[in-house]
Design an enzyme around this catalytic site. Structure first.
Site, short mmCIF file in Angstrom:
data_model
loop_
_atom_site.label_atom_id
_atom_site.label_comp_id
_atom_site.label_asym_id
_atom_site.label_seq_id
_atom_site.Cartn_x
_atom_site.Cartn_y
_atom_site.Cartn_z
N GLU A 301 62.19 -31.08 9.69
CA GLU A 301 63.30 -31.86 9.88
C GLU A 301 64.01 -32.07 8.63
O GLU A 301 65.23 -31.92 8.64
CB GLU A 301 62.42 -33.31 9.94
N HIS A 354 68.17 -38.13 10.47
CA HIS A 354 66.81 -37.77 10.67
C HIS A 354 66.71 -37.12 12.07
O HIS A 354 67.64 -37.19 12.91
CB HIS A 354 65.86 -39.08 10.75
N GLU A 423 68.86 -40.73 14.64
CA GLU A 423 67.72 -39.69 14.83
C GLU A 423 68.48 -38.66 15.85
O GLU A 423 68.69 -38.92 17.00
CB GLU A 423 66.35 -40.17 15.43
#
Ligand SMILES: [Zn+2]
Length: 472
Positions: A301, A354, A423
């Site tokens: 990530e 993210h 996200e």
């Protein structure tokens, strides 16, 4: 969001030596079997000092040893800064524990190497000169007509290789490490080539950072040969991974492509609301350094969101907006450090980036805001910004919609400006991961975040129409 596991940390630690090793002039690599008079001395040490080639052992390079397909994948993979994290591959004879599994899989995904029809790769098979020519042609984007002879000609015409004394290329001969190093060094840096003027500096680019170092090779460990200031023009010849080989005045060398833009004007925007120049956008790529965040299928990530964040930054740099990043390198920043930074620069919008992880099957995009005004007073604006970014990401990435949601995350709760946390997708889901790992889709995600932010300002009554062109 986080879920760092020991395995991920372990693979991270193992990956460090690829580019983390410093070979300074004082402590240059020294192989006992590559002395000052070795014919490939310069090329071998050029690659070794950049971490591209390594010895067969710590003390010896073994220049006369033949090159296996696994080693070739590793050399080329390091040169192109491919992801070398050891992982599961699509080949039945390359297990996740094999030293070259990451580079083999990355090179296969990029179309630089391919396996055999029975899904094998034959990693320990020795490489011929002809195969080497094809690999280098693919890796550096040379036209070669899908033929060994075409690849041989591509290398010869650039002064990377020459034929044998009998006029043939010796395509069937096995290649040794010294010769492979010579060809690879010549492909990377024209200084090593057999002819002058083999590259044309045809693409104008402009510097998008205060000062950019020009280096002798495509990584930060190579020595600096000069620097170029913000908004200056350079001419680019080609790319080696993320690095451009450029000419600036009389200096030729490598600069990182993330800091180049395609237009002369940093603000080529036209009639943009003058208030925009006072707006400070803080981009916050999650995790970093010792905190890898989530991981899946060999990617982390922290790397995905940093790369995407840098791309967003590059877009905003071409506008009057003031853009800042909580991190622009692979370093650890605490959650409170991120919030303190945003407050200290007077941020008007905070965008945390993210990637998600859950159980492998969960998938899609979601964007969070904090919905209680006693903590962050900008509930409506945060929700508006989250909605605009979410909508653009959905269109751009074509992943499923998990919605705009309230989220109790430190960076959106403790901040005192409109703040969102997006996200991009689930890194542990194969479908989402295929996009998160791809440069094409990360560019698409970056544009979506950029457009979404413009949509937000437009909804707030700012004239920003001209700024949409920046990302085209
Ligand atoms: Zn995260």
């Amino acid at each position: 969001m986080k879920k760092g596991v020991i395995l991920v940390l372990l693979s991270f630690v193992l990956a460090i030596p690829l580019f983390g090793v410093k070979h300074t002039a004082q402590a240059a690599t020294n192989f006992t079997d590559v002395g000052a008079s070795h014919r490939a001395m310069k090329e071998i040490y050029y690659l070794a000092d950049g971490g591209i080639a390594k010895g067969a052992s710590a003390a010896e390079f073994s220049p006369n040893k033949r090159v296996t397909r696994a080693e070739a994948a590793t050399f080329i993979g390091r040169a192109l800064q491919l992801d070398g994290t050891k992982r599961v591959t699509t080949f039945k004879d390359v297990g996740s524990g094999m030293f070259a599994s990451g580079y083999i899989q990355s090179a296969a995904e990029k179309g630089i190497l391919s396996g055999y029809s029975d899904k094998s790769f034959h990693p320990y098979q020795e490489v011929t000169r002809g195969e080497m020519a094809v690999m280098i042609s693919k890796a550096f984007g040379y036209a070669y007509d899908n033929k060994l002879s075409g690849a041989a000609n591509a290398l010869k015409s650039r002064g990377i290789a020459q034929g044998k004394l009998d006029g043939s290329f010796g395509a069937e001969e096995l290649i040794i490490r010294a010769d492979f190093s010579v060809f690879l060094a010549r492909a990377i840096n024209p200084d090593f080539r057999l002819k002058e003027n083999t590259v044309s500096f045809k693409d104008a680019r402009w510097i998008n950072v205060d000062s950019l170092n020009i280096r002798t090779g495509p990584s930060d460990v190579y020595p600096k040969v000069g620097a170029v200031k913000q908004d200056q023009q350079v001419l680019s010849a080609y790319k080696v991974g993320s690095w451009n080989y450029i000419k600036y005045g009389s200096i030729e060398g490598f600069v990182h492509g993330a800091y180049l833009r395609n237009t002369a004007e940093a603000n080529n925007a036209g009639n943009v609301d003058p208030r925009i120049a006072k707006e400070v956008i803080v981009l916050d790529p999650g995790h970093g350094g010792s905190d890898p965040g989530a991981a899946g299928y060999g990617i982390r990530e922290k790397d995905v969101v940093l790369d995407t964040g840098l791309k967003v930054n590059n877009l905003f740099k071409q506008t009057p907006f003031q853009v800042r990043m909580t991190r622009s390198t692979d370093k650890y920043v605490s959650l409170s450090g991120r919030v303190d930074y945003a407050k200290s620069v007077g941020a008007d919008a905070f965008i945390s980036i993210h990637a998600n992880a859950f159980n492998g099957s969960a998938n899609g995009i979601e964007t969070y805001f904090y919905n209680a005004a006693y903590s962050n007073p900008n509930v409506d604006d945060s929700k508006l910004l989250a909605t605009k970014i979410q909508n653009r990401l959905l269109t751009a990435l074509n992943l499923s919609n998990r919605g705009v949601k309230h989220g109790n995350f430190h960076v959106i709760r403790e901040n005192t400006m409109p703040a969102v946390l997006t996200e991009l997708g689930f890194i542990d889901n194969k479908g989402d991961n295929d996009k998160l790992r791809s440069d094409y889709w990360r560019n698409a995600a970056a544009k979506a975040i950029y457009y979404g932010t413009l949509d937000y300002y437009k909804a707030k009554g700012y004239e920003v129409d001209a700024l949409y062109d920046v990302a085209k």
